[in-house]
Design a protein around this motif. Structure first.
Motif, short mmCIF file in Angstrom:
data_model
loop_
_atom_site.label_atom_id
_atom_site.label_comp_id
_atom_site.label_asym_id
_atom_site.label_seq_id
_atom_site.Cartn_x
_atom_site.Cartn_y
_atom_site.Cartn_z
N VAL A 144 0.83 -1.20 0.00
CA VAL A 144 0.00 0.00 0.00
C VAL A 144 0.87 1.25 0.00
N GLY A 145 1.92 1.23 0.81
CA GLY A 145 2.81 2.39 0.89
C GLY A 145 3.46 2.72 -0.45
N LYS A 146 3.80 1.68 -1.22
CA LYS A 146 4.40 1.88 -2.54
C LYS A 146 3.41 2.57 -3.47
N THR A 147 2.16 2.11 -3.45
CA THR A 147 1.12 2.72 -4.28
C THR A 147 0.91 4.18 -3.91
N LEU A 148 0.84 4.45 -2.60
CA LEU A 148 0.64 5.83 -2.16
C LEU A 148 1.81 6.71 -2.55
N LYS A 149 3.02 6.23 -2.36
CA LYS A 149 4.19 7.04 -2.70
C LYS A 149 4.23 7.38 -4.18
N GLU A 150 3.89 6.41 -5.00
CA GLU A 150 3.88 6.63 -6.45
C GLU A 150 2.86 7.68 -6.86
N ASN A 151 1.94 7.98 -5.95
CA ASN A 151 0.91 8.98 -6.22
C ASN A 151 1.05 10.21 -5.32
N GLY A 152 2.25 10.39 -4.74
CA GLY A 152 2.55 11.62 -4.00
C GLY A 152 2.04 11.68 -2.57
N ILE A 153 1.66 10.53 -2.00
CA ILE A 153 1.14 10.50 -0.62
C ILE A 153 2.04 9.60 0.24
N THR A 154 2.27 10.01 1.49
CA THR A 154 3.07 9.22 2.42
C THR A 154 2.16 8.40 3.33
N PHE A 155 2.43 7.09 3.39
CA PHE A 155 1.67 6.19 4.26
C PHE A 155 2.32 6.14 5.64
N CYS A 156 1.51 6.23 6.70
CA CYS A 156 2.02 6.14 8.07
C CYS A 156 1.20 5.13 8.87
N TYR A 157 1.89 4.36 9.68
CA TYR A 157 1.19 3.50 10.62
C TYR A 157 1.22 4.14 12.00
N HIS A 158 0.05 4.25 12.61
CA HIS A 158 -0.14 4.84 13.94
C HIS A 158 -0.26 3.71 14.96
#
Length: 287
Positions: A144-158
């Motif tokens: 999921v993080g890879k997909t988000l990064k490729e679209n300019g968004i940073t994934f974070c786990y809380h």
């Protein structure tokens, strides 16, 4: 709600005045915009979204982590926040939902003007977070993080505390951090849940530093011994500075690590009383 907004303004002014009179001399320790997690006002948003945003504005809050409330599209909610000088740098999404539709998370984040999407819970049997749960999360987060990064968004786990189940020479939280790709997965530290789960926020910031991009500011009542359930009664969530969490040292290390967005999350049922005091406490801290 209008009366509440005015009362909050007066309470904030009084709290700031009292705190400032006892503040140590020196440069401010907290120099970032004051942010809030929308969950703080979970009881107010369903009643009146606009009045709740006015309440948030009256407190001097300029950043919020959250999504569009019921009855609002992301674009409509962003417009209402923009009109009050409130930015939304981060939003959240459920684990199952983001795993199934990562592009939906991207679209919602961009509509809100957010750069970060966080997930705050990994599905598991309560009180029994396992290595298998952690392994699946690592696999899902990296994808999921890879997909988000490729679209300019940073994934974070809380984190929520249950991840501090012992594992090898550390914990399952360590396993998650070490096995997720830093290019695709970052973290949001919730300092109350870290403490409640038996973790050490100070030690973790020293250990993992730049992996942290976001932070939830909250304090755990003194004398409360935590566990691995990821839950605690609302009355254990106290005003910042009144509990057992070492907030000044955490803020120093978070700044050094590069954390840019801090959100006060008050999970008590006394948010209208505690929020002004928590903000005053942050502003009173000196280096």
């Amino acid at each position: 709600m209008k009366k509440i907004v005015f009362s909050l303004y007066l309470a904030t002014t009084m709290a700031l005045g009292v705190t400032d009179s006892f503040a140590q001399k020196g440069k401010p320790l907290y120099t970032f915009p004051v942010g809030v997690q929308a969950y703080t006002y979970r009881a107010s948003f369903p009643k009146d979204v606009i009045a709740t945003l006015d309440t948030i504005k009256a407190l001097g809050i300029t950043e919020m982590e959250g999504g569009a409330p019921k009855g609002f599209t992301e674009a409509e909610f962003k417009k209402a926040c923009d009109a009050r000088g409130i930015k939304i740098p981060a939003t959240g999404m459920g684990y199952e939902q983001i795993v199934k539709e990562p592009m939906e998370a991207v679209q919602k984040a961009k509509a809100l003007g957010a750069s970060f999407v966080m997930v705050a819970w990994i599905p598991h049997q309560k009180g029994n977070f396992s290595l298998e749960n952690a392994k699946k999360a690592v696999e899902d987060f990296n994808r999921v993080g890879k997909t988000l990064k490729e679209n300019g968004i940073t994934f974070c786990y809380h984190n929520h505390g249950y991840e501090f189940q012992p594992y090898q020479d550390g914990t399952l939280y360590d396993y998650i951090v070490k096995n997720t790709n830093p290019e695709y997965v970052s973290f949001e530290m919730d300092i109350l849940w870290t403490q409640h789960g038996g973790g050490d926020p100070v030690a973790l910031l020293k250990k993992y530093g730049s992996r942290y991009k976001l932070m939830h500011l909250k304090d755990l009542k003194k004398g409360i011994k935590g566990d691995l359930t990821g839950g605690t009664p609302p009355e254990n969530d106290v005003t910042l500075g009144d509990g057992q969490v070492n907030i000044p040292e955490i803020l120093r290390l978070a700044k050094k690590a590069g954390v840019k967005h801090y959100f006060i999350e008050d999970e008590s049922n006394k948010e209208y009383e505690q929020m002004p005091k928590s903000i005053a406490y942050l502003k009173s801290l000196k280096q």
